[in-house]
Design a protein around this motif. Structure first.
Motif, PDB file in Angstrom:
ATOM      1  N   PHE A 113      -0.619 -14.419  -6.764  1.00  0.00           N
ATOM      2  CA  PHE A 113       0.060 -15.453  -5.978  1.00  0.00           C
ATOM      3  C   PHE A 113       1.480 -15.715  -6.464  1.00  0.00           C
ATOM      4  CE2 PHE A 113      -4.495 -16.375  -5.472  1.00  0.00           C
ATOM      5  CZ  PHE A 113      -4.582 -16.368  -4.083  1.00  0.00           C
ATOM      6  N   GLU A 114       1.797 -15.271  -7.678  1.00  0.00           N
ATOM      7  CA  GLU A 114       3.151 -15.459  -8.182  1.00  0.00           C
ATOM      8  C   GLU A 114       4.128 -14.441  -7.582  1.00  0.00           C
ATOM      9  OE1 GLU A 114       3.100 -15.343 -12.385  1.00  0.00           O
ATOM     10  OE2 GLU A 114       1.852 -17.140 -12.606  1.00  0.00           O
ATOM     11  N   LEU A 115       3.576 -13.377  -7.028  1.00  0.00           N
ATOM     12  CA  LEU A 115       4.417 -12.351  -6.418  1.00  0.00           C
ATOM     13  C   LEU A 115       4.561 -12.621  -4.930  1.00  0.00           C
ATOM     14  CD1 LEU A 115       5.926  -9.618  -6.765  1.00  0.00           C
ATOM     15  CD2 LEU A 115       3.772  -8.503  -6.143  1.00  0.00           C
ATOM     16  N   ARG A 116       5.781 -12.846  -4.516  1.00  0.00           N
ATOM     17  CA  ARG A 116       6.029 -13.119  -3.108  1.00  0.00           C
ATOM     18  C   ARG A 116       5.917 -11.831  -2.295  1.00  0.00           C
ATOM     19  NH1 ARG A 116      11.480 -16.490  -2.566  1.00  0.00           N
ATOM     20  NH2 ARG A 116      10.717 -16.533  -0.409  1.00  0.00           N
ATOM     21  N   PRO A 117       5.431 -11.894  -1.059  1.00  0.00           N
ATOM     22  CA  PRO A 117       5.385 -10.703  -0.196  1.00  0.00           C
ATOM     23  C   PRO A 117       6.789 -10.121  -0.014  1.00  0.00           C
ATOM     24  CG  PRO A 117       4.067 -12.469   0.737  1.00  0.00           C
ATOM     25  CD  PRO A 117       4.822 -13.069  -0.407  1.00  0.00           C
ATOM     26  N   PHE A 118       6.858  -8.808   0.098  1.00  0.00           N
ATOM     27  CA  PHE A 118       8.149  -8.148   0.251  1.00  0.00           C
ATOM     28  C   PHE A 118       8.004  -6.988   1.235  1.00  0.00           C
ATOM     29  CE2 PHE A 118       5.898  -6.142  -3.234  1.00  0.00           C
ATOM     30  CZ  PHE A 118       6.095  -4.785  -3.029  1.00  0.00           C
ATOM     31  N   SER A 119       9.134  -6.600   1.806  1.00  0.00           N
ATOM     32  CA  SER A 119       9.150  -5.465   2.733  1.00  0.00           C
ATOM     33  C   SER A 119       9.319  -4.177   1.947  1.00  0.00           C
ATOM     34  CB  SER A 119      10.293  -5.608   3.744  1.00  0.00           C
ATOM     35  OG  SER A 119      10.097  -6.753   4.554  1.00  0.00           O
ATOM     36  N   LEU A 178      -1.159  -4.605   3.428  1.00  0.00           N
ATOM     37  CA  LEU A 178      -0.012  -4.127   4.177  1.00  0.00           C
ATOM     38  C   LEU A 178      -0.082  -4.721   5.568  1.00  0.00           C
ATOM     39  CD1 LEU A 178       0.015  -0.334   3.156  1.00  0.00           C
ATOM     40  CD2 LEU A 178       1.186  -2.257   2.058  1.00  0.00           C
ATOM     41  N   ASN A 179       0.899  -5.556   5.889  1.00  0.00           N
ATOM     42  CA  ASN A 179       0.876  -6.302   7.155  1.00  0.00           C
ATOM     43  C   ASN A 179      -0.438  -7.066   7.317  1.00  0.00           C
ATOM     44  OD1 ASN A 179       3.378  -5.253   7.639  1.00  0.00           O
ATOM     45  ND2 ASN A 179       2.768  -3.951   9.355  1.00  0.00           N
ATOM     46  N   GLY A 180      -0.967  -7.576   6.198  1.00  0.00           N
ATOM     47  CA  GLY A 180      -2.181  -8.379   6.218  1.00  0.00           C
ATOM     48  C   GLY A 180      -3.471  -7.593   6.213  1.00  0.00           C
ATOM     49  N   GLU A 181      -3.411  -6.261   6.205  1.00  0.00           N
ATOM     50  CA  GLU A 181      -4.593  -5.415   6.202  1.00  0.00           C
ATOM     51  C   GLU A 181      -4.813  -4.837   4.792  1.00  0.00           C
ATOM     52  OE1 GLU A 181      -6.807  -4.585   8.521  1.00  0.00           O
ATOM     53  OE2 GLU A 181      -5.931  -5.694  10.205  1.00  0.00           O
ATOM     54  N   ILE A 214       1.463   6.420   3.493  1.00  0.00           N
ATOM     55  CA  ILE A 214       0.285   6.047   4.270  1.00  0.00           C
ATOM     56  C   ILE A 214      -0.244   7.262   5.031  1.00  0.00           C
ATOM     57  CG2 ILE A 214      -0.582   4.468   6.048  1.00  0.00           C
ATOM     58  CD1 ILE A 214       0.396   3.078   3.558  1.00  0.00           C
ATOM     59  N   PRO A 215      -1.586   7.400   5.167  1.00  0.00           N
ATOM     60  CA  PRO A 215      -2.156   8.537   5.901  1.00  0.00           C
ATOM     61  C   PRO A 215      -1.712   8.598   7.363  1.00  0.00           C
ATOM     62  CG  PRO A 215      -3.838   7.467   4.571  1.00  0.00           C
ATOM     63  CD  PRO A 215      -2.635   6.587   4.523  1.00  0.00           C
ATOM     64  N   PHE A 216      -1.593   9.813   7.870  1.00  0.00           N
ATOM     65  CA  PHE A 216      -1.120  10.076   9.216  1.00  0.00           C
ATOM     66  C   PHE A 216      -2.122   9.620  10.280  1.00  0.00           C
ATOM     67  CE2 PHE A 216       0.549  12.902  12.625  1.00  0.00           C
ATOM     68  CZ  PHE A 216       1.907  12.642  12.477  1.00  0.00           C
ATOM     69  N   GLY A 217      -3.381   9.467   9.892  1.00  0.00           N
ATOM     70  CA  GLY A 217      -4.411   9.146  10.874  1.00  0.00           C
ATOM     71  C   GLY A 217      -4.473   7.692  11.285  1.00  0.00           C
ATOM     72  N   LEU A 218      -3.534   6.869  10.830  1.00  0.00           N
ATOM     73  CA  LEU A 218      -3.573   5.434  11.124  1.00  0.00           C
ATOM     74  C   LEU A 218      -2.720   5.039  12.327  1.00  0.00           C
ATOM     75  CD1 LEU A 218      -3.408   4.098   7.473  1.00  0.00           C
ATOM     76  CD2 LEU A 218      -5.307   3.795   9.051  1.00  0.00           C
ATOM     77  N   HIS A 219      -2.154   6.015  13.022  1.00  0.00           N
ATOM     78  CA  HIS A 219      -1.236   5.691  14.112  1.00  0.00           C
ATOM     79  C   HIS A 219      -1.885   4.808  15.175  1.00  0.00           C
ATOM     80  CE1 HIS A 219       1.446   8.921  12.576  1.00  0.00           C
ATOM     81  NE2 HIS A 219       2.370   8.171  13.126  1.00  0.00           N
ATOM     82  N   ARG A 220      -2.988   5.253  15.707  1.00  0.00           N
ATOM     83  CA  ARG A 220      -3.584   4.519  16.824  1.00  0.00           C
ATOM     84  C   ARG A 220      -4.115   3.158  16.390  1.00  0.00           C
ATOM     85  NH1 ARG A 220      -4.474   9.871  18.345  1.00  0.00           N
ATOM     86  NH2 ARG A 220      -3.992  10.277  20.565  1.00  0.00           N
ATOM     87  N   LYS A 221      -4.695   3.066  15.213  1.00  0.00           N
ATOM     88  CA  LYS A 221      -5.284   1.798  14.778  1.00  0.00           C
ATOM     89  C   LYS A 221      -4.225   0.710  14.658  1.00  0.00           C
ATOM     90  CE  LYS A 221      -8.191  -0.393  11.307  1.00  0.00           C
ATOM     91  NZ  LYS A 221      -9.084  -0.218  10.146  1.00  0.00           N
ATOM     92  N   PHE A 222      -3.049   1.060  14.121  1.00  0.00           N
ATOM     93  CA  PHE A 222      -2.009   0.055  13.909  1.00  0.00           C
ATOM     94  C   PHE A 222      -0.829   0.203  14.877  1.00  0.00           C
ATOM     95  CE2 PHE A 222      -4.095   0.434   9.734  1.00  0.00           C
ATOM     96  CZ  PHE A 222      -4.466  -0.893   9.552  1.00  0.00           C
ATOM     97  N   GLU A 223      -0.952   1.125  15.838  1.00  0.00           N
ATOM     98  CA  GLU A 223       0.109   1.376  16.813  1.00  0.00           C
ATOM     99  C   GLU A 223       1.450   1.526  16.096  1.00  0.00           C
ATOM    100  OE1 GLU A 223       0.135  -1.307  20.075  1.00  0.00           O
ATOM    101  OE2 GLU A 223      -1.842  -0.689  20.802  1.00  0.00           O
ATOM    102  N   ILE A 224       1.521   2.533  15.275  1.00  0.00           N
ATOM    103  CA  ILE A 224       2.686   2.764  14.421  1.00  0.00           C
ATOM    104  C   ILE A 224       3.749   3.545  15.183  1.00  0.00           C
ATOM    105  CG2 ILE A 224       3.481   3.919  12.333  1.00  0.00           C
ATOM    106  CD1 ILE A 224       0.724   3.428  11.135  1.00  0.00           C
TER     107      ILE A 224
END
Length: 439
Positions: A113-119, A178-181, A214-224
């Motif tokens: 919790f001491e580490l703030r989210p970052f891009s 990553l983005n809440g996931e 990140i793996p290439f197979g995540l396109h459809r799940k996260f609409e990347i």
């Protein structure tokens, strides 16, 4: 004899400090300015994959508009592939290794919790990317093969990101968001930051390497979508929404293959030829059959990493150095002619014209050494200024290595020797009798 001439040169320089300083400054300014530009050009033209130049190839397919060629590249073929073409090529078992990829980004958070989210900059890629580009791991490794086609939420971290999230500890098996996931860490890279970033020259060739992978197979799940360059000319019958984007004629995937020998290369060319003919039967690839397999060194040239403007600046910097050499000639001529009586006495005592010429040429070389050292300092100041003005964009190339430092000293010595030839010749031709009466 050489050491004796060097000692004479040092004494001569000390005897005329102002004139000597002006000569050193003339050489130093010319070398500093030229080496600033030449160092940038040298670093920009580096090929971090030179050791794999004969086995690594960027893949291009001409799937563009049948009525107009893709004009951005010299070979008129898009730099990138469509998603559907990349997925089709991944089914080939001919390459030793192959990788499809593109740029993306996530918001990263952890249980700390001491580490703030970052891009974080991300690379969406297939598992063979790391072996293809010799990416070193310090912990763990890449994801399983099925993650390239199915939505497996695994991640590989860069060394800097792992230090930020886990203090540099072995984080394999731990989880980040990553983005809440939730994503499971499967590997941590050692330091790796090639420059130019040859595997993706579309999105800044001198940008830092990505922070997460990140793996290439995540396109459809996260609409990347791609965070890099996306170009297209028709959507065809692909439909709307994200699936329509994946099936469209938009090019946004970089693709590389490793082919170990000529036989494998020919087999892959036959495969690409067959694939394009098959797509032509389906109404795609309406332009003449054309593709390209480009090795890393040719890829750098094709993408104009070192632009014509940089080359022009390089020639202009050398022209400026030439102007400085001309000024140094005038200064050396004035200095050496002031020493003409001394040279006349030496001639009268038996010294040959050649000996007098060599003595003064060595003095010119000493001026070049001092000018080269000062020129290195000026070049370092110039490169530091460029780093600040570029806001970190070209930090990796605005640096001077030992090779360029040696080149700076060598250039300064050569410039000073060229500047000293005429003055040394003039003083060596003096008539001793003109000066014996005054001594």
């Amino acid at each position: 004899m050489f050491g004796y001439y060097v000692s004479l040169a040092i004494r001569s320089l000390r005897g005329t400090p102002v004139l000597s300083a002006l000569m050193v400054a003339a050489i130093a300014v010319g070398v500093g300015a030229s080496m600033t530009v030449l160092t940038l050009n040298y670093m920009m033209s580096q090929n971090p994959l030179a050791h794999k130049d004969n086995v690594l190839y960027a893949v291009q397919l001409d799937s563009w508009d049948p009525n107009e060629a893709y004009q951005r590249s010299n070979n008129e073929i898009p730099y990138q592939l469509t998603y559907r073409d990349a997925m089709a090529l991944l089914r080939s078992d001919i390459p030793t290794r192959q990788a499809a990829m593109h740029r993306y980004g996530f918001t990263v958070s952890s249980d700390d919790f001491e580490l703030r989210p970052f891009s974080a900059e991300a690379r969406i890629t297939t598992r063979q990317f790391f072996a293809l580009f010799d990416v070193p791991f310090v912990y763990g490794g890449t994801w399983d093969a099925d993650a390239d086609r199915s939505p497996v939420q695994q991640v590989v971290l860069s060394k800097a990101t792992n230090e930020k999230l886990f203090g540099g500890e072995n984080s394999v098996g731990r989880s980040i968001d990553l983005n809440g996931e939730p994503f499971t860490v499967v590997g941590v890279l050692d330091h790796w930051n090639p420059s130019p970033k040859i595997y993706d020259l579309n999105n800044g060739p001198f940008n830092e390497a990505e922070e997460i992978y990140i793996p290439f197979g995540l396109h459809r799940k996260f609409e990347i979508y791609s965070w890099g360059n996306t170009n297209g000319w028709a959507s065809g019958d692909s439909g709307e929404g994200y699936e329509g984007h994946l099936q469209s004629e938009s090019v946004w995937i970089q693709y590389w293959v490793e082919l170990q020998d000529e036989e494998q290369l020919e087999n892959y060319r036959d495969f690409l030829t067959g694939y394009i003919r098959e797509q032509k039967q389906q109404g795609r690839f309406q332009r003449p059959l054309k593709f390209a397999l480009t090795n890393p060194s040719e890829w750098l040239v094709l993408n104009e990493v070192l632009s014509d403007d940089n080359r022009v600046l390089g020639w202009l910097s050398l022209s400026f150095l030439l102007v400085c050499v001309v000024n140094a000639v005038a200064l050396m001529l004035a200095k050496f002619l002031r020493k003409a009586p001394e040279a006349g006495v030496r001639r009268a005592l038996g010294a040959s014209r050649h000996a007098v010429f060599v003595q003064h040429l060595i003095e010119s070389g000493c001026i070049g050494v001092f000018g080269g050292l000062c020129g290195i300092l000026l070049a370092l100041v110039g490169l530091g200024t460029i780093r600040q003005l570029s806001f970190g964009y070209i930090d990796q190339v605005a640096t001077m290595d030992w090779l360029m430092m040696l080149a700076a000293v060598g250039m300064a010595i050569l410039a000073s020797l060229l500047a000293g030839i005429y003055p040394a010749w003039r003083v060596s031709r003096t008539n001793p009798s003109l000066y014996l009466k005054t001594q």
